[in-house]
Design a protein around this motif. Structure first.
Motif, PDB file in Angstrom:
ATOM      1  N   TYR A  66       0.132  -6.990   9.474  1.00 40.30           N
ATOM      2  CA  TYR A  66      -1.197  -6.442   9.222  1.00 40.30           C
ATOM      3  C   TYR A  66      -1.386  -5.080   9.879  1.00 40.30           C
ATOM      4  N   GLU A  67      -0.904  -4.930  11.095  1.00 44.18           N
ATOM      5  CA  GLU A  67      -1.125  -3.695  11.849  1.00 44.18           C
ATOM      6  C   GLU A  67      -0.407  -2.495  11.228  1.00 44.18           C
ATOM      7  N   GLU A  68       0.610  -2.759  10.416  1.00 43.74           N
ATOM      8  CA  GLU A  68       1.436  -1.693   9.855  1.00 43.74           C
ATOM      9  C   GLU A  68       1.122  -1.397   8.387  1.00 43.74           C
ATOM     10  N   LYS A  69       0.194  -2.132   7.808  1.00 48.55           N
ATOM     11  CA  LYS A  69       0.030  -2.124   6.352  1.00 48.55           C
ATOM     12  C   LYS A  69      -0.267  -0.744   5.782  1.00 48.55           C
ATOM     13  N   ASN A  70      -1.148   0.017   6.440  1.00 48.09           N
ATOM     14  CA  ASN A  70      -1.569   1.300   5.871  1.00 48.09           C
ATOM     15  C   ASN A  70      -0.513   2.387   5.988  1.00 48.09           C
ATOM     16  N   LYS A  71       0.546   2.132   6.730  1.00 46.67           N
ATOM     17  CA  LYS A  71       1.657   3.083   6.821  1.00 46.67           C
ATOM     18  C   LYS A  71       2.618   2.940   5.639  1.00 46.67           C
ATOM     19  N   TRP A  72       2.429   1.861   4.863  1.00 48.19           N
ATOM     20  CA  TRP A  72       3.378   1.560   3.791  1.00 48.19           C
ATOM     21  C   TRP A  72       2.719   1.401   2.417  1.00 48.19           C
ATOM     22  N   PHE A  73       1.440   1.008   2.387  1.00 48.31           N
ATOM     23  CA  PHE A  73       0.786   0.674   1.117  1.00 48.31           C
ATOM     24  C   PHE A  73      -0.589   1.318   1.034  1.00 48.31           C
ATOM     25  N   ASN A  74      -1.050   1.522  -0.194  1.00 50.33           N
ATOM     26  CA  ASN A  74      -2.402   2.017  -0.437  1.00 50.33           C
ATOM     27  C   ASN A  74      -3.268   0.842  -0.871  1.00 50.33           C
ATOM     28  N   PHE A  75      -4.172   0.436   0.011  1.00 50.66           N
ATOM     29  CA  PHE A  75      -5.006  -0.731  -0.260  1.00 50.66           C
ATOM     30  C   PHE A  75      -6.391  -0.355  -0.794  1.00 50.66           C
ATOM     31  N   TYR A  76      -6.665   0.924  -0.942  1.00 50.40           N
ATOM     32  CA  TYR A  76      -7.978   1.388  -1.388  1.00 50.40           C
ATOM     33  C   TYR A  76      -9.073   0.753  -0.533  1.00 50.40           C
ATOM     34  N   ASN A  77      -9.992   0.008  -1.136  1.00 50.33           N
ATOM     35  CA  ASN A  77     -11.112  -0.505  -0.334  1.00 50.33           C
ATOM     36  C   ASN A  77     -10.875  -1.917   0.191  1.00 50.33           C
ATOM     37  N   LYS A  78      -9.630  -2.395   0.128  1.00 50.29           N
ATOM     38  CA  LYS A  78      -9.331  -3.737   0.638  1.00 50.29           C
ATOM     39  C   LYS A  78      -8.792  -3.635   2.060  1.00 50.29           C
ATOM     40  N   GLU A  79      -9.398  -4.416   2.958  1.00 52.57           N
ATOM     41  CA  GLU A  79      -8.942  -4.401   4.345  1.00 52.57           C
ATOM     42  C   GLU A  79      -7.645  -5.180   4.514  1.00 52.57           C
ATOM     43  N   SER A  80      -7.477  -6.237   3.730  1.00 51.99           N
ATOM     44  CA  SER A  80      -6.270  -7.056   3.828  1.00 51.99           C
ATOM     45  C   SER A  80      -6.085  -7.830   2.525  1.00 51.99           C
ATOM     46  N   THR A  81      -4.867  -8.327   2.325  1.00 51.95           N
ATOM     47  CA  THR A  81      -4.572  -9.158   1.157  1.00 51.95           C
ATOM     48  C   THR A  81      -3.749 -10.362   1.623  1.00 51.95           C
ATOM     49  N   PRO A  82      -4.367 -11.276   2.378  1.00 49.50           N
ATOM     50  CA  PRO A  82      -3.609 -12.380   2.971  1.00 49.50           C
ATOM     51  C   PRO A  82      -3.082 -13.386   1.965  1.00 49.50           C
ATOM     52  N   PHE A  83      -3.609 -13.358   0.719  1.00 45.54           N
ATOM     53  CA  PHE A  83      -3.218 -14.357  -0.271  1.00 45.54           C
ATOM     54  C   PHE A  83      -2.349 -13.778  -1.390  1.00 45.54           C
ATOM     55  N   MET A  84      -1.907 -12.524  -1.230  1.00 46.76           N
ATOM     56  CA  MET A  84      -0.958 -11.923  -2.169  1.00 46.76           C
ATOM     57  C   MET A  84      -1.536 -11.827  -3.581  1.00 46.76           C
ATOM     58  N   SER A  85      -2.781 -11.364  -3.700  1.00 44.07           N
ATOM     59  CA  SER A  85      -3.452 -11.323  -4.997  1.00 44.07           C
ATOM     60  C   SER A  85      -3.345  -9.982  -5.709  1.00 44.07           C
ATOM     61  N   TYR A  86      -2.758  -8.972  -5.046  1.00 39.43           N
ATOM     62  CA  TYR A  86      -2.758  -7.624  -5.601  1.00 39.43           C
ATOM     63  C   TYR A  86      -1.356  -7.022  -5.579  1.00 39.43           C
ATOM     64  N   ALA A  87      -1.018  -6.267  -6.626  1.00 41.89           N
ATOM     65  CA  ALA A  87       0.216  -5.481  -6.643  1.00 41.89           C
ATOM     66  C   ALA A  87      -0.155  -4.061  -6.217  1.00 41.89           C
ATOM     67  N   CYS A  88       0.022  -3.745  -4.957  1.00 45.02           N
ATOM     68  CA  CYS A  88      -0.463  -2.491  -4.380  1.00 45.02           C
ATOM     69  C   CYS A  88       0.580  -1.381  -4.476  1.00 45.02           C
ATOM     70  N   GLU A  89       0.103  -0.149  -4.541  1.00 41.89           N
ATOM     71  CA  GLU A  89       0.999   0.999  -4.563  1.00 41.89           C
ATOM     72  C   GLU A  89       1.734   1.114  -3.234  1.00 41.89           C
ATOM     73  N   VAL A  90       3.042   1.303  -3.316  1.00 42.02           N
ATOM     74  CA  VAL A  90       3.846   1.613  -2.136  1.00 42.02           C
ATOM     75  C   VAL A  90       3.796   3.128  -1.955  1.00 42.02           C
ATOM     76  N   LEU A  91       3.504   3.596  -0.727  1.00 43.44           N
ATOM     77  CA  LEU A  91       3.429   5.032  -0.484  1.00 43.44           C
ATOM     78  C   LEU A  91       4.751   5.683  -0.886  1.00 43.44           C
ATOM     79  N   LYS A  92       4.673   6.817  -1.562  1.00 40.73           N
ATOM     80  CA  LYS A  92       5.858   7.438  -2.145  1.00 40.73           C
ATOM     81  C   LYS A  92       6.945   7.703  -1.113  1.00 40.73           C
ATOM     82  N   GLU A  93       6.534   8.127   0.086  1.00 42.72           N
ATOM     83  CA  GLU A  93       7.526   8.453   1.106  1.00 42.72           C
ATOM     84  C   GLU A  93       8.209   7.214   1.680  1.00 42.72           C
ATOM     85  N   LYS A  94       7.699   6.024   1.332  1.00 39.64           N
ATOM     86  CA  LYS A  94       8.273   4.777   1.839  1.00 39.64           C
ATOM     87  C   LYS A  94       9.063   4.004   0.781  1.00 39.64           C
ATOM     88  N   GLN A  95       8.960   4.429  -0.478  1.00 34.47           N
ATOM     89  CA  GLN A  95       9.514   3.617  -1.562  1.00 34.47           C
ATOM     90  C   GLN A  95      11.023   3.419  -1.452  1.00 34.47           C
TER      91      GLN A  95
END
Length: 547
Positions: A420-449
């Protein structure tokens, strides 16, 4: 007060709410080993000789004509297990059961629920058959009372409208995924979503799956599109399957966004809950949050979740107290791990060894594919670290190996779990604080892909679970150790099962899976043990393929 909720349709399930807490929920297929089972026999066996204040049951086709049949059916099942109760009730409102499953676990005080699936109950208004519900917009108030704001039904004949209920000859949006699945012999509707990312707009197709009547807020299926789907089966040079899938996925997103905008324009910036089988579509769900809608997606939005919704609703209705939302989905059965020694001793091909979390993290870093088995099984379709297959996302071709192991189509995406603490360094969650139930296919930041290319789908996304330590400490510690070795706070995570089979539930299941599949190891973190099969011809991973 103790309430037992029963779903008798496909994805048959049970849920128990006691004094406001959801203490158990599971689908019958985990026990029967028949995927999407519509029997509930094995689950009811768990409650033999027990007493419940209320038992409530539902089924997607539970209408008033059949209600006495279902009462008899349920009573026979209960009597055969000596399950007693004060009151037995039917809940013949399929879309409402989906709506409650989302609402009571959303943290919202009140909401508007949008429900879309392949079909619920058949609606009748003043003795006129309206057809089977396929879309509902339902207002749910603080006290659990609700009102239908719009309901769309399908029939085989003509357009009908009675107040807020519209009926017309069409198939549902969710039904289109089933249609394409059967047409091209794909294993499940979710394959259409995965394949769509490989497609594009096709000139030969040139039309959309549905026609939207924006003046009257309904859609109808396009007969010409359906005809071309059939003819294109023999003309794949004109319309590749992936282009058909692209068209279905694209217009599905457009139609759902249309209804969300309709809700926003008519009712303001209200909280919105989403449920029904369509919302298993994680690409669609991400498109919704990218468009700045404040939504809660029911993580068990298929019919298995309806037992939860009706159990929580009846607790609220009878006591006047709103039930607590679930904190996690580890709601199934827990195995007695001491029994594994006896199981392993009977199979001389299985090696059972001591290990620690650091050793397992090192194996994962080296490219080994490892099942994890611990605690209570997950409720719903997503593996969240108790019944998962884990792997290093830094290996380029790891997805291909995973799909071979699971016997899945090559184009199916895989998922991941991030600290959880590292999520925003790797993914773009827009207005979601967390996705604990794996409900979204989120964008992986381009520099991390490139660093996690093993879990990045062709469209640059990954279905992702965020994980806090308090949510699953042993799983968290494993990812943390992996991060210490690789500087990647993410593990690839897919469900511990083979294609067409339910998630592994029991110790016997996991031993069978170890023997039948090409996973390298299964890890049991609660007892610090790891097991593998001797002499297995596993698919090798070349370490030079690591980034």
């Amino acid at each position: 007060m103790k309430v037992l909720g029963l779903n008798l349709s496909h994805n048959a399930s049970c849920a128990v709410v006691e004094d406001g807490e959801l203490i158990f929920a599971l689908e019958n297929d985990r026990l029967s080993r028949k995927k999407a089972d519509n029997s509930i026999s094995e689950l009811l066996n768990l409650f033999k000789n027990q007493f419940f204040d209320y038992i409530v049951f539902t089924e997607y086709d539970l209408n008033l004509k059949k209600i006495n049949y279902f009462y008899d059916k349920v009573n026979n099942l209960l009597n055969s297990n000596n399950i007693k109760y004060n009151k037995l009730e039917a809940f013949p409102y399929h879309h409402e059961s989906h709506a409650f499953s989302a609402f009571y676990n959303s943290s919202y005080e009140e909401c508007i629920a949008l429900i879309i699936d392949n079909g619920g109950i058949s609606i009748k208004v003043n003795d006129e058959e309206m057809g089977q519900e396929i879309l509902s917009i339902i207002k749910i108030n603080k006290d659990g009372s609700h009102i239908n704001l719009l309901k769309i039904c399908r029939n085989d004949k003509k357009f009908l409208q009675k107040d807020v209920i519209v009926s017309l000859p069409t198939i549902s949006i969710a039904g289109m995924y089933e249609y394409i699945k059967h047409l091209f012999q794909l294993k499940e509707p979710g394959a259409v979503m995965g394949y769509s990312c490989y497609g594009k707009e096709n000139e030969f197709l040139g039309i959309n799956p549905f026609i939207i009547d924006k003046n009257n807020n309904f859609f109808t299926s396009n007969p010409l599109f359906l005809y071309r789907c059939v003819t294109s089966k023999e003309k794949l040079n004109y319309v590749p399957i992936q282009d058909l899938c692209f068209a279905v996925q694209k217009q599905t997103e457009d139609i759902v966004l249309y209804y969300l905008n309709y809700i926003k324009e008519k009712y303001g910036n209200t909280n919105i809950c989403l449920s029904g089988g369509l919302f298993q579509n994680c690409m669609l769900n991400y498109k919704i949050i990218k468009n700045n809608f404040n939504v809660f997606v029911d993580p068990i939005s298929h019919d298995g979740g309806t037992s939860i919704g009706i159990a929580q609703y009846y607790y609220h209705r009878v006591t006047g107290k709103k039930p607590n939302k679930y904190k996690n989905l580890y709601l199934g059965l827990e195995e007695d791990l001491s029994k594994i020694y006896n199981l392993v001793s009977k199979n001389h091909d299985i090696v059972f060894e001591d290990c620690n979390v650091n050793h397992v993290a090192e194996l994962l870093a080296s490219g080994k594919i490892i099942g994890i088995f611990q605690g209570r099984s997950e409720m719903g379709p997503r593996a969240l670290g108790n019944r998962s297959i884990l792997f290093n996302p830094n290996i380029i071709n790891i997805k291909e190996k995973i799909n071979l192991i699971k016997e899945r189509a090559w184009f199916r995406p895989v998922a991941g779990t991030v600290l959880y603490e590292e999520k925003n360094k790797w993914f773009n969650f827009y207005n979601k604080e967390s996705t604990p139930f794996m409900s979204y296919a989120c964008e992986v930041l381009k520099e991390k892909q490139k660093l996690i290319s093993g879990i990045v789908h062709i469209d640059g996304t990954c279905r992702i679970q965020t994980l806090k330590k308090e949510e699953n400490e042993l799983f968290y510690n494993l990812i943390n150790c992996f991060n210490s070795i690789t500087k990647i706070p993410i593990l690839g995570n897919t469900s511990l099962n083979l294609a067409g089979k339910p998630l592994v539930q029991s110790l016997t299941d996991v031993i069978d899976f170890l023997i039948d599949s090409n996973v390298d190891f299964v890890y049991f973190p609660e007892i610090n043990k790891i097991s593998h099969v001797k002499y297995k011809n596993n698919i090798e991973v070349n370490s030079s393929n690591m980034r």
